[in-house]
Design an enzyme around this catalytic site. Structure first.
Site, short mmCIF file in Angstrom:
data_model
loop_
_atom_site.label_atom_id
_atom_site.label_comp_id
_atom_site.label_asym_id
_atom_site.label_seq_id
_atom_site.Cartn_x
_atom_site.Cartn_y
_atom_site.Cartn_z
N GLU A 1 -6.38 -31.09 34.17
CA GLU A 1 -7.77 -30.96 33.72
C GLU A 1 -7.90 -31.10 32.20
O GLU A 1 -6.91 -30.97 31.47
CB GLU A 1 -8.38 -29.64 34.18
CG GLU A 1 -7.68 -28.41 33.62
CD GLU A 1 -8.57 -27.16 33.66
OE1 GLU A 1 -9.68 -27.20 33.08
OE2 GLU A 1 -8.13 -26.15 34.22
N LYS B 1 -18.74 -28.98 28.68
CA LYS B 1 -17.92 -28.55 29.82
C LYS B 1 -18.61 -29.10 31.06
O LYS B 1 -19.78 -28.82 31.30
CB LYS B 1 -17.87 -27.03 29.81
CG LYS B 1 -17.08 -26.39 30.92
CD LYS B 1 -17.10 -24.88 30.73
CE LYS B 1 -17.10 -24.18 32.07
NZ LYS B 1 -17.55 -22.78 31.96
N VAL C 1 -11.74 -27.14 36.71
CA VAL C 1 -11.01 -27.26 37.97
C VAL C 1 -11.88 -28.00 38.99
O VAL C 1 -11.42 -28.91 39.69
CB VAL C 1 -10.59 -25.86 38.49
CG1 VAL C 1 -10.10 -25.93 39.94
CG2 VAL C 1 -9.51 -25.27 37.58
N ASP D 1 -22.63 -14.41 38.97
CA ASP D 1 -21.78 -15.38 38.28
C ASP D 1 -20.47 -15.59 39.06
O ASP D 1 -19.54 -14.80 38.98
CB ASP D 1 -21.49 -14.89 36.85
CG ASP D 1 -20.79 -15.96 36.02
OD1 ASP D 1 -20.42 -17.02 36.59
OD2 ASP D 1 -20.62 -15.75 34.81
N SER E 1 -17.77 -18.74 39.91
CA SER E 1 -17.41 -20.10 39.48
C SER E 1 -17.57 -21.12 40.60
O SER E 1 -17.21 -20.86 41.76
CB SER E 1 -15.95 -20.10 39.00
OG SER E 1 -15.56 -21.42 38.70
N ALA E 2 -18.04 -22.29 40.22
CA ALA E 2 -18.12 -23.42 41.16
C ALA E 2 -16.73 -23.82 41.65
O ALA E 2 -16.61 -24.51 42.67
CB ALA E 2 -18.81 -24.60 40.48
N ASP E 3 -15.68 -23.39 40.94
CA ASP E 3 -14.31 -23.72 41.38
C ASP E 3 -14.06 -23.26 42.82
O ASP E 3 -13.34 -23.91 43.57
CB ASP E 3 -13.26 -23.06 40.47
CG ASP E 3 -13.24 -23.62 39.06
OD1 ASP E 3 -13.95 -24.60 38.78
OD2 ASP E 3 -12.51 -23.04 38.22
N LYS F 1 -7.33 -14.93 35.47
CA LYS F 1 -7.31 -13.86 34.47
C LYS F 1 -8.16 -12.70 34.95
O LYS F 1 -9.18 -12.90 35.62
CB LYS F 1 -7.89 -14.37 33.16
CG LYS F 1 -7.02 -15.40 32.48
CD LYS F 1 -7.44 -15.56 31.03
CE LYS F 1 -6.55 -16.56 30.33
NZ LYS F 1 -7.12 -17.91 30.29
N1 PSU Z 1 -9.77 -19.74 33.35
C1 PSU Z 1 -8.67 -19.82 32.58
N2 PSU Z 1 -8.49 -20.93 31.83
C2 PSU Z 1 -9.38 -21.96 31.83
C3 PSU Z 1 -10.53 -21.87 32.67
C4 PSU Z 1 -10.68 -20.76 33.40
O1 PSU Z 1 -7.87 -18.90 32.57
O2 PSU Z 1 -9.18 -22.95 31.12
C5 PSU Z 1 -11.48 -23.02 32.70
C6 PSU Z 1 -11.11 -23.99 33.84
O3 PSU Z 1 -11.48 -25.29 33.45
C7 PSU Z 1 -12.00 -23.50 34.96
C8 PSU Z 1 -13.25 -23.15 34.22
O4 PSU Z 1 -12.22 -24.47 35.97
O5 PSU Z 1 -12.80 -22.54 33.01
C9 PSU Z 1 -14.14 -22.21 35.00
O6 PSU Z 1 -15.36 -22.04 34.34
P1 PSU Z 1 -16.54 -21.23 35.05
O7 PSU Z 1 -16.04 -19.83 35.18
O8 PSU Z 1 -17.69 -21.36 34.12
O9 PSU Z 1 -16.74 -21.88 36.38
MN MN Z 2 -20.02 -18.98 35.73
#
Ligand code: PSU
Ligand code: MN
Length: 306
Positions: free
Chosen positions: A26, A88, A108, A140, A142-144, A161
């Site tokens: 990524e 992003k 991701v 909140d 994540s879309a992941d 984390k």
């Molecule tokens: N968590 C980490 N390192 C990262 C990310 C998340 O420990 O680099 C990054 C990754 O690209 C992940 C994104 O897909 O943040 C998730 O963002 P969000 O929570 O806004 O979906």
């Molecule tokens: Mn988010």
């Protein structure tokens, strides 16, 4: 899959066509996850590690409105230098970025999407997004996690984390039908630390077992991805009290400053890195290299199946 918005680097396209081992990487980890110049050095080292383990690396990004599977060293340098000024890019951003001819750092989620378009099955990263602490009121999530439920790519990470609620993240993945595998562990690793107190669904002990699990899920036509959690090597792991204190402080600051939406994760990542200094950066680099090696080994075994 052919897509008119996709550019696959020739070396990557050839390996995919031949059924050879390829590992996706990524670009948000480059632009938002680490400071310059360590981000560029790490991205290049990760690619070398993948090659050293017999696979072809494909760093993924959006550049000038084109979806890129495989970057040149110059493109990686450009991303690392521009850093957080690059948008992003999550699933909802792809069409707009392409329509406007802009750049985007793939998370991701979008790395999985573009990897799948390019025919790449295995993807290595550091940490994934998940259910944030307090999501029962902020929503909140994540879309992941959604992407893992629908796009057939194996994501190899070091867990998540504890800026997240790890228990709720596992519940969400269970609901969505995403297998969570622990590499040589029964416990979900928490990125900087090898342990979290939460169990994984299955312990898997070799690249052979990982490749067989992926192949079987595909052959069954189940759809969706798989999450592999690979603990940080012991010698680079951090004392939990130091990292947890930094995370608590970062979360308190983000609340006080009213940080919301897509800014939340980059804000927390940057603050944790600043508070803990060079130690957490070194740990972060080591665990990504460790995941890259496992992903390349798994891709090599996978390419020999059939
Ligand atoms: N968590 C980490 N390192 C990262 C990310 C998340 O420990 O680099 C990054 C990754 O690209 C992940 C994104 O897909 O943040 C998730 O963002 P969000 O929570 O806004 O979906
Ligand atoms: Mn988010």
């Amino acid at each position: 899959m052919f897509n008119t918005f996709l550019d696959v680097k020739p070396e990557v396209a050839e390996a995919v066509r031949a059924g050879g081992p390829v590992v996706a990487l990524e670009s948000t980890i480059i632009s938002h996850g680490m400071p310059y110049p360590q981000n560029v050095e790490t991205a290049l080292r990760v690619e070398e590690t993948i090659r050293a383990h017999g696979a072809v690396p494909a760093t993924i990004a959006v550049i000038g409105g084109r979806l890129k599977a495989g970057l040149t060293a110059d493109e990686i340098e450009y991303f690392g230098k521009k850093g957080r000024a690059i948008a992003k890019a999550s699933r909802r951003d792809l069409a707009l970025l392409c329509a406007r001819g802009e750049d985007g750092a793939t998370t991701v989620t979008t790395t999985m999407i573009i990897a799948h378009m390019a025919g790449i099955k295995i993807f290595a990263t550091g940490g994934i997004g998940g259910v944030h602490r307090g999501a029962e009121t902020t929503m909140d999530i994540s879309a992941d996690l959604e992407e893992l439920s629908k796009t057939p790519v194996m994501v190899i990470c070091a867990g998540a984390k504890s800026i997240l609620d790890l228990g709720l993240t596992l519940e969400y993945l269970e609901t969505k039908g995403v297998p969570v595998l622990g590499y040589q562990t029964d416990e979900l690793p928490a990125f900087y630390t090898r342990r979290s107190g939460f169990g994984v669904d299955y312990r898997v002990d070799s690249p052979e077992e990982l490749a067989a699990a992926l192949k079987t899920q595909e052959a069954m036509g189940l759809g969706g991805g798989m999450l592999v959690t690979n603990p940080i090597p012991e010698e680079y792991s951090m004392p939990p009290e130091i990292i947890n204190a930094a995370i608590d402080q970062a979360i308190a600051e983000s609340k006080a400053q009213g940080i919301k939406g897509k800014e939340t994760t980059p804000f927390l990542l940057a603050r944790v890195a600043e508070i803990t200094g060079g130690d957490s950066l070194e740990s972060n680099i080591r665990l990504v290299l460790n995941n890259a090696a496992l992903a390349a080994e798994t891709a090599a075994v996978y390419s020999r199946l059939n």
